[in-house]
Design a protein around this motif. Structure first.
Motif, short mmCIF file in Angstrom:
data_model
loop_
_atom_site.label_atom_id
_atom_site.label_comp_id
_atom_site.label_asym_id
_atom_site.label_seq_id
_atom_site.Cartn_x
_atom_site.Cartn_y
_atom_site.Cartn_z
N SER A 147 0.88 -1.16 0.00
CA SER A 147 0.00 0.00 0.00
C SER A 147 0.92 1.22 0.00
N ILE A 148 0.33 2.40 -0.15
CA ILE A 148 1.16 3.60 -0.32
C ILE A 148 0.79 4.62 0.76
N LEU A 149 1.83 5.06 1.49
CA LEU A 149 1.64 6.09 2.50
C LEU A 149 1.98 7.44 1.86
N GLU A 215 2.80 9.01 -18.94
CA GLU A 215 3.79 8.04 -18.46
C GLU A 215 4.77 8.77 -17.57
N HIS A 216 5.11 8.13 -16.44
CA HIS A 216 6.03 8.75 -15.47
C HIS A 216 7.33 7.96 -15.41
N GLU A 217 8.41 8.68 -15.10
CA GLU A 217 9.68 8.02 -14.77
C GLU A 217 10.15 8.61 -13.46
N VAL A 257 -7.51 16.78 -13.70
CA VAL A 257 -7.93 15.67 -12.85
C VAL A 257 -7.18 14.43 -13.33
N GLU A 258 -6.32 13.90 -12.45
CA GLU A 258 -5.53 12.71 -12.78
C GLU A 258 -6.30 11.46 -12.38
N MET A 259 -6.31 10.50 -13.29
CA MET A 259 -7.10 9.28 -13.06
C MET A 259 -6.29 8.04 -13.45
N PHE A 260 -6.63 6.94 -12.81
CA PHE A 260 -6.12 5.63 -13.21
C PHE A 260 -7.20 4.94 -14.04
N VAL A 261 -6.77 4.20 -15.06
CA VAL A 261 -7.70 3.38 -15.84
C VAL A 261 -7.40 1.93 -15.51
N ASN A 277 -7.17 9.86 -9.01
CA ASN A 277 -6.01 9.90 -8.11
C ASN A 277 -5.90 11.26 -7.45
N GLU A 278 -5.79 12.32 -8.25
CA GLU A 278 -5.76 13.63 -7.60
C GLU A 278 -6.19 14.74 -8.53
N ILE A 279 -6.49 15.88 -7.90
CA ILE A 279 -6.98 17.05 -8.62
C ILE A 279 -5.94 18.14 -8.48
P1 AMP Z 1 0.58 11.15 -6.78
O1 AMP Z 1 1.62 12.00 -6.14
O2 AMP Z 1 -0.57 10.82 -5.89
O3 AMP Z 1 0.16 11.70 -8.12
O4 AMP Z 1 1.32 9.76 -7.13
C1 AMP Z 1 2.42 9.69 -8.01
C2 AMP Z 1 2.37 8.41 -8.84
O5 AMP Z 1 2.43 7.27 -7.96
C3 AMP Z 1 1.10 8.24 -9.63
O6 AMP Z 1 1.18 8.94 -10.85
C4 AMP Z 1 1.06 6.74 -9.80
O7 AMP Z 1 1.96 6.33 -10.81
C5 AMP Z 1 1.58 6.24 -8.47
N1 AMP Z 1 0.46 6.04 -7.53
C6 AMP Z 1 0.00 6.94 -6.64
N2 AMP Z 1 -1.04 6.45 -5.93
C7 AMP Z 1 -1.24 5.20 -6.38
C8 AMP Z 1 -2.18 4.16 -6.03
N3 AMP Z 1 -3.10 4.32 -5.07
N4 AMP Z 1 -2.10 3.00 -6.70
C9 AMP Z 1 -1.16 2.81 -7.67
N5 AMP Z 1 -0.24 3.73 -8.02
C10 AMP Z 1 -0.28 4.92 -7.41
#
Ligand code: AMP
Length: 367
Positions: A147-149, A215-217, A257-261, A277-279
Motif C-alpha cells: 500500500s502507499i503512504l 507516463e512517469h519516470e 484531474v488525474e485518473m487511473f484506468v 487519483n488527484e486534482i
Molecule cells: P501522486 O503524487 O498521488 O500523483 O502519485 C504519483 C504516482 O504514484 C502516480 O502517478 C502513480 O503512478 C503512483 N500512484 C500513486 N497512488 C497510487 C495508487 N493508489 N495506486 C497505484 N499507483 C499509485
C-alpha cells in the motif's frame, strides 16, 4: 465576486499570478498574447519573473505585500495549489481569486480531497487517515500490502510518499515521510494513467481537451500522449466526472484531474474503470501540448476564464506527444531544434539539477 464585477477585465489590464515557476511563466506569455500584462508574486525568483511586466518578491505570510499586490491587479490566480489559506483570504478580500479559494481548500489536503470525491460518488483508491505509527499499523491491517503512504499536504512528483511493502518496518516507513499527517492508500492495479484538462468559465460554460495519457519516470511525468488510448465511452466518463467536480467547486479556470484506468477482463466482463487519483486546481504539465497542438492552449483558456471572457475551442490538430526535458535532457536543445516536427519550449532555468523540469517538446505524430 463583487470585486470582479466592479473591475471587468479588458485588454490592457494586469492579471496577478502567485508563483514564479514555468506554469506562471506560460500563463504570463499567454496573457501577453491577449494584450494583458502579468504581475507575478512569489517568495523566490523563478522563470516567470523573466516574462512578466512586473514582479514582487515576497513571502506568502507578508500580508502588507500581498495586499499591495492585489490592489495592483484586476484578478488574482495561481500556478500551484499550496497557497496558504490565509494568503488567499487576504487577496480575496480585495480582488477575485480564481479558481475560488474553496478549490484550494478541497485539493491541498489529500484526505479532504478524497472525502470530497467520495461525497460526489467518484471512485478513488481505498484510503484511511494515518496520524501516527499506531494508526499506520491499523490501516495496513485493513488495506494490506503493498500500500502507499502519502503525506496529506505538500506532496508532488512522488515526494512525501512511501511504499509499504511486505516485511517493511512500519515505524520506519512512517518516519521516512517525516511523521506528518498522512493517508494510506490501497494500490490501484492500473493499466494506464490519464488526465483530463478542462476549463469552466465564470458563466458556468465548460470545455475539455481530449483525455491525455501520461507516463512517469521516477514519479515525474515524462510523456503525455493525446488522445489517450482508451475507449470513447471511458473518455466521455472521465470528462463527465471532471465537469461534476468543477460544478461542485463553482470552479473558474483550468483544472487537471488525474485518473487511473483499470482494465477488468475477467470471463464475461470487459470494461475500463476510472479511479480518480488527484486534482490539480491549475494548469498542468500534461496539458502543455495544447500550446502547439490545439486551437486554444490551456494557458490561454485559463486566462480567458479568470477574465470572464468566452472559452476558446479545444480542438486538437492531430495525434500529439509531449516529452518533458528533465535535468540534463535539456542540453539536447540544439538537436531538438534541428527536428522540423518538434516544438521546443525551454523554461530559462539556470541550473539543470536532476529531476528538474527544464523544458518540454511537443510533436504532432499523426493526423
Ligand atoms: P501522486 O503524487 O498521488 O500523483 O502519485 C504519483 C504516482 O504514484 C502516480 O502517478 C502513480 O503512478 C503512483 N500512484 C500513486 N497512488 C497510487 C495508487 N493508489 N495506486 C497505484 N499507483 C499509485
Amino acid at each position: 465576486m463583487s470585486a470582479w464585477v466592479q473591475t471587468p477585465v479588458i485588454p490592457g489590464a494586469t492579471i496577478g499570478i502567485l508563483g514564479s515557476g514555468q506554469l506562471g511563466r506560460m500563463l504570463a506569455l499567454a496573457a501577453a498574447r491577449l494584450g494583458l500584462k502579468a504581475h507575478i508574486y512569489a517568495p523566490d525568483p523563478g522563470p516567470g519573473f523573466d516574462v512578466a511586466a512586473r514582479h514582487t518578491l515576497g513571502a506568502y505570510e507578508d500580508e502588507a505585500a500581498l495586499a499591495a499586490f492585489a490592489e495592483s491587479v484586476a484578478v488574482v490566480t495561481y500556478e500551484f495549489e499550496n497557497v496558504p489559506a490565509q494568503s488567499a483570504a487576504v487577496l480575496a478580500a480585495r480582488r477575485a481569486v480564481l479558481p475560488p479559494p474553496p478549490a484550494l481548500a478541497a485539493t491541498q489536503d489529500r484526505l479532504v480531497e478524497k472525502e470530497f470525491l467520495r461525497g460526489l460518488g467518484i471512485p478513488t483508491a481505498p484510503f484511511l487517515p494515518v496520524d501516527d505509527a499506531g494508526a499506520l499499523a491499523r490501516a495496513v491491517a485493513q488495506l494490506g500490502r503493498p500500500s502507499i503512504l502519502k503525506t496529506r499536504c505538500f506532496g508532488y512528483d512522488g515526494k512525501g510518499q512511501a511504499m509499504v511493502r511486505e516485511g517493511a518496518d512500519l515505524a520506519a516507513v512512517y518516519r521516512s515521510i517525516g511523521g506528518h499527517p498522512a493517508i494510506l492508500e490501497g494500490v490501484v492495479p492500473f493499466a494506464r494513467e490519464v488526465s483530463v484538462i478542462a476549463a469552466r468559465g465564470l458563466d458556468g460554460s465548460f470545455a475539455a481537451w481530449d483525455v491525455c495519457e501520461n507516463e512517469h519516470e521516477n514519479h515525474i511525468l515524462s510523456l503525455t500522449r493525446a488522445p489517450a488510448r482508451i475507449r470513447p465511452e471511458t473518455a466521455a466518463a472521465a470528462v463527465a466526472m471532471t465537469q461534476k467536480i468543477m460544478d461542485a467547486l463553482a470552479y473558474v479556470g483550468v483544472i487537471a484531474v488525474e485518473m487511473f484506468v483499470v482494465e477488468e477482463t475477467e470471463p464475461g466482463v470487459d470494461k475500463e474503470i476510472l479511479v480518480v487519483n488527484e486534482i490539480a486546481p491549475r494548469v498542468h504539465n500534461s496539458g502543455h501540448w495544447t500550446i502547439d497542438a490545439a486551437v486554444t492552449s490551456q494557458f490561454e483558456q485559463h486566462v480567458r476564464a479568470i477574465c470572464g471572457w468566452p472559452l476558446g475551442s479545444t480542438r486538437r490538430y492531430g495525434e500529439v506527444e509531449m516529452r518533458n526535458l528533465i535535468g540534463e535532457e535539456a542540453n539536447r536543445w540544439r538537436d531538438i531544434l534541428g527536428d522540423s516536427g518538434a516544438a521546443l519550449h525551454l523554461y530559462g532555468k539556470h541550473e539543470a539539477r536532476p529531476g528538474r523540469k527544464m523544458g518540454h517538446v511537443t510533436r504532432i505524430v499523426g493526423r
